[in-house]
Design a protein around this motif. Structure first.
Motif, PDB file in Angstrom:
ATOM      1  N   GLY A 230      83.436  -7.857  51.037  1.00 20.79           N
ATOM      2  CA  GLY A 230      82.544  -8.417  52.047  1.00 20.79           C
ATOM      3  C   GLY A 230      81.209  -7.730  52.186  1.00 20.79           C
ATOM      4  N   TYR A 231      80.871  -6.802  51.291  1.00 24.26           N
ATOM      5  CA  TYR A 231      79.579  -6.124  51.370  1.00 24.26           C
ATOM      6  C   TYR A 231      78.499  -7.005  50.743  1.00 24.26           C
ATOM      7  N   SER A 232      77.339  -7.029  51.353  1.00 20.35           N
ATOM      8  CA  SER A 232      76.261  -7.909  50.892  1.00 20.35           C
ATOM      9  C   SER A 232      75.569  -7.339  49.665  1.00 20.35           C
ATOM     10  N   ASN A 233      74.821  -8.209  48.982  1.00 19.30           N
ATOM     11  CA  ASN A 233      74.055  -7.760  47.823  1.00 19.30           C
ATOM     12  C   ASN A 233      72.962  -6.774  48.233  1.00 19.30           C
ATOM     13  N   GLU A 234      72.431  -6.941  49.437  1.00 20.86           N
ATOM     14  CA  GLU A 234      71.410  -6.001  49.909  1.00 20.86           C
ATOM     15  C   GLU A 234      71.987  -4.602  50.056  1.00 20.86           C
ATOM     16  N   PHE A 235      73.202  -4.511  50.599  1.00 17.71           N
ATOM     17  CA  PHE A 235      73.825  -3.200  50.741  1.00 17.71           C
ATOM     18  C   PHE A 235      74.169  -2.605  49.379  1.00 17.71           C
ATOM     19  N   THR A 236      74.624  -3.455  48.466  1.00 19.06           N
ATOM     20  CA  THR A 236      74.915  -2.974  47.112  1.00 19.06           C
ATOM     21  C   THR A 236      73.660  -2.431  46.451  1.00 19.06           C
ATOM     22  N   GLY A 237      72.541  -3.138  46.625  1.00 18.47           N
ATOM     23  CA  GLY A 237      71.280  -2.648  46.076  1.00 18.47           C
ATOM     24  C   GLY A 237      70.874  -1.323  46.691  1.00 18.47           C
ATOM     25  N   LEU A 238      71.118  -1.146  48.000  1.00 19.67           N
ATOM     26  CA  LEU A 238      70.814   0.120  48.655  1.00 19.67           C
ATOM     27  C   LEU A 238      71.666   1.247  48.079  1.00 19.67           C
TER      28      LEU A 238
END
Length: 442
Positions: A230-238
Motif C-alpha cells: 500500500g505504499y505510494s510511488n511517491e514514497f518509494t521514490g523518496l
C-alpha cells in the motif's frame, strides 16, 4: 508464453485477443532468457575482443592496423543488410529459429577466429575476418530478440525486467572485452590469469560482486515490493532518493577516514556486517503496513553502510591484486557484480507468487499482488552469507602500499649523503618502521 492450439504460426494478435485467449506463463521462460542473454553477451565480447589489444594482435599476425580495425568494423557494415533480414526472420520465421541461427553463427565464427592460433596459414586475416563476419551476421538477430522474447514468453508485469536483462547483457559483453583483453594479453608469449590465482581477490570479488548484485536488485525491485503493502510511488521514490543521498554521504565519510588510517580490510568487513543487519531489517519491515518512517530510515541506513563500502572495496581489490592493473582489478569485480545481479534478480522475481486474498496494493499493473516475503528473506540471507564469508576468509597484505613504501625507502637511501661528516643516525629495527609489511596489514 504458449498460444492456444489452432493459432497460426506467425499470426499477429492484439492485446485484447491475447487476454481472451488466456496466455500461460511457463517457468522455462527464464532459461530461454538466460540462453538469449549469453548469446548476446558472447557476441558483444567477440566484437571488441581485438580492439583493446590491436597493436599486439597486429604484431603477432603480421597485420596492419587498418586490417585490425576491419575486424571490428565488419560488425557495423554487416548490421545494415542483416538488420533488415533479422526483422523478417523474427516476425515471419519465429524466435526459436532466430535463436538457433544466432547460436550456430556465433559458434562457427568463434571456430574460424581460432584457426590462425593453432594452425599456420599464409593469410590469417582471411580467417579472422571470416569468423568476425559470421559473428556479425548474428548480431542483429541477437539485439532485436529481447523485446520479442519478453512479449511472447513473459507476463505483463515481467516484460520490462526480461527486456532489461536480455538487452543489458550486450553492453556487459562489450565491457568484459575491454577489460579482459588488455588484462589477459600482456604480450604475445604471456597470457597469465593472475587474478584467478589470487585467493584473496577471488573471495573479495565474489562477496563484493554479490553485494553489487543485491543492491542492483534492491534498486530495481523497490517499487514492486512496497506497492504491494500500500505504499505510494511517491514514497518509494523518496526511499530511493534517501538510499542514494545517504550512500554518497557515507562513501565520502568512510573514504576520508580510510585515506588517513589505511584500514581498508576493517572498514569493508564492518561495512558488510552493518549492511547485512539493515538488509534483514528491510526484509522484515517491508512486509508490514504503515511503516513509512521505519522504511525511510532503513533505506537511508542501507545506502549509508552499503554505498560507503563500494569505493573502499575497489581500493582493496587493487591492493590485494597488485601488480595487476587497477582497471582490470576493479573492473572485473564490477563485471562479476553485474552478472551476479542478473542471477539474483531473476531468482528473486521467480520466487514471487500471486496473492489471491484482498489487499491494499497500490500496484498499477492490473495483476494480483505478488508476495515478496520469500524473495526478501533470500536477499537478506545472501547478504548475510557474503558478509560472513568475507569476514572469516578474506585476509590480504596491502601489496601496492608495500611496493610504494619500498620504492620510497630506496629513493631516500640513494639521495642520502655519502661523506663521513654526514653519517645518518642508526636505523631503527625494521619492525618499528611505519611502512613495514607487518604494520601495513593492520
Amino acid at each position: 508464453m504458449a498460444r492456444p492450439s489452432g493459432d497460426r504460426p506467425g499470426a499477429e494478435a492484439t492485446q485484447a485477443l491475447g487476454a481472451l485467449w488466456g496466455y500461460r506463463a511457463y517457468g522455462r521462460r527464464w532459461f530461454f532468457l538466460l540462453v538469449l542473454s549469453l548469446l548476446s553477451f558472447s557476441n558483444a565480447t567477440l566484437w571488441l575482443s581485438f580492439a583493446p589489444v590491436a597493436d599486439t594482435i597486429a604484431h603477432h599476425f603480421l597485420l596492419s592496423t587498418e586490417q585490425i580495425n576491419w575486424l571490428s568494423r565488419v560488425y557495423l557494415v554487416a548490421s545494415i543488410p542483416s538488420g533488415l533480414v533479422a526483422i523478417w526472420v523474427l516476425d515471419s520465421v519465429g524466435l526459436r529459429w532466430a535463436t538457433i541461427v544466432c547460436a550456430w553463427l556465433n559458434f562457427a565464427g568463434s571456430v574460424f577466429r581460432t584457426v590462425p592460433v593453432f594452425v599456420w596459414i599464409q593469410d590469417p586475416f582471411a580467417s579472422l575476418l571470416g569468423g568476425q563476419s559470421l559473428c556479425a551476421l548474428a548480431q542483429a538477430l541477437i539485439v532485436f530478440s529481447p523485446a520479442k522474447l519478453a512479449a511472447l514468453w513473459f507476463p505483463e508485469h515481467q516484460r520490462a525486467t526480461a527486456n532489461m536483462i536480455g538487452t543489458m547483457s550486450n553492453p556487459l559483453g562489450i565491457l568484459v572485452a575491454n577489460l579482459l583483453s588488455p588484462a589477459l594479453v600482456k604480450k604475445e608469449e604471456d597470457i597469465p590469469v593472475m587474478l584467478l590465482r589470487n585467493k584473496a581477490y577471488v573471495i573479495l570479488a565474489v562477496c563484493f560482486g554479490g553485494g553489487i548484485g543485491i543492491f542492483s536488485s534492491f534498486s530495481v525491485l523497490l517499487e514492486q515490493v512496497l506497492c504491494v503493502k500500500g505504499y505510494s510511488n511517491e514514497f518509494t521514490g523518496l526511499c530511493g532518493a534517501l538510499f542514494v543521498v545517504f550512500g554518497v554521504l557515507g562513501a565520502l565519510a568512510l573514504s576520508l577516514y580510510v585515506d588517513r588510517t589505511k584500514h581498508f580490510t576493517e572498514a569493508v568487513k564492518i561495512g558488510f556486517c552493518l549492511t547485512s543487519l539493515v538488509c534483514v531489517a528491510f526484509a522484515l519491515v517491508s512486509q508490514l503496513q504503515g511503516q513509512t518512517l521505519a522504511l525511510a530510515a532503513i533505506c537511508s541506513l542501507l545506502g549509508f553502510f552499503g554505498f560507503s563500502v563500494a569505493p573502499i572495496a575497489m581500493e582493496l581489490a587493487v591492493e590485494c591484486s597488485f601488480p595487476v592493473g587497477e582497471g582490470a582489478a576493479a573492473g572485473l569485480i564490477f563485471v562479476l557484480g553485474q552478472a551476479e545481479g542478473v542471477l539474483i534478480m531473476v531468482l528473486l522475481t521467480a520466487l514471487t507468487v500471486h496473492r489471491a486474498e484482498p489487499s491494499i496494493s497500490t500496484c498499477q499493473d492490473g495483476q494480483d499482488p505478488l508476495d515478496w516475503k520469500v524473495s526478501l528473506l533470500l536477499m537478506a540471507g545472501l547478504c548475510t552469507f557474503f558478509s560472513c564469508f568475507l569476514v572469516l576468509f578474506f585476509h590480504t597484505p596491502y601489496r601496492r602500499l608495500q611496493a610504494e613504501a619500498s620504492a620510497s625507502c630506496s629513493i631516500q637511501k640513494d639521495m642520502s649523503p655519502a661523506t663521513g661528516d654526514h653519517e645518518p643516525h642508526p636505523h631503527a629495527p625494521p619492525e618499528a618502521l611505519p611502512w613495514h609489511p607487518h604494520n601495513l596489514q593492520h
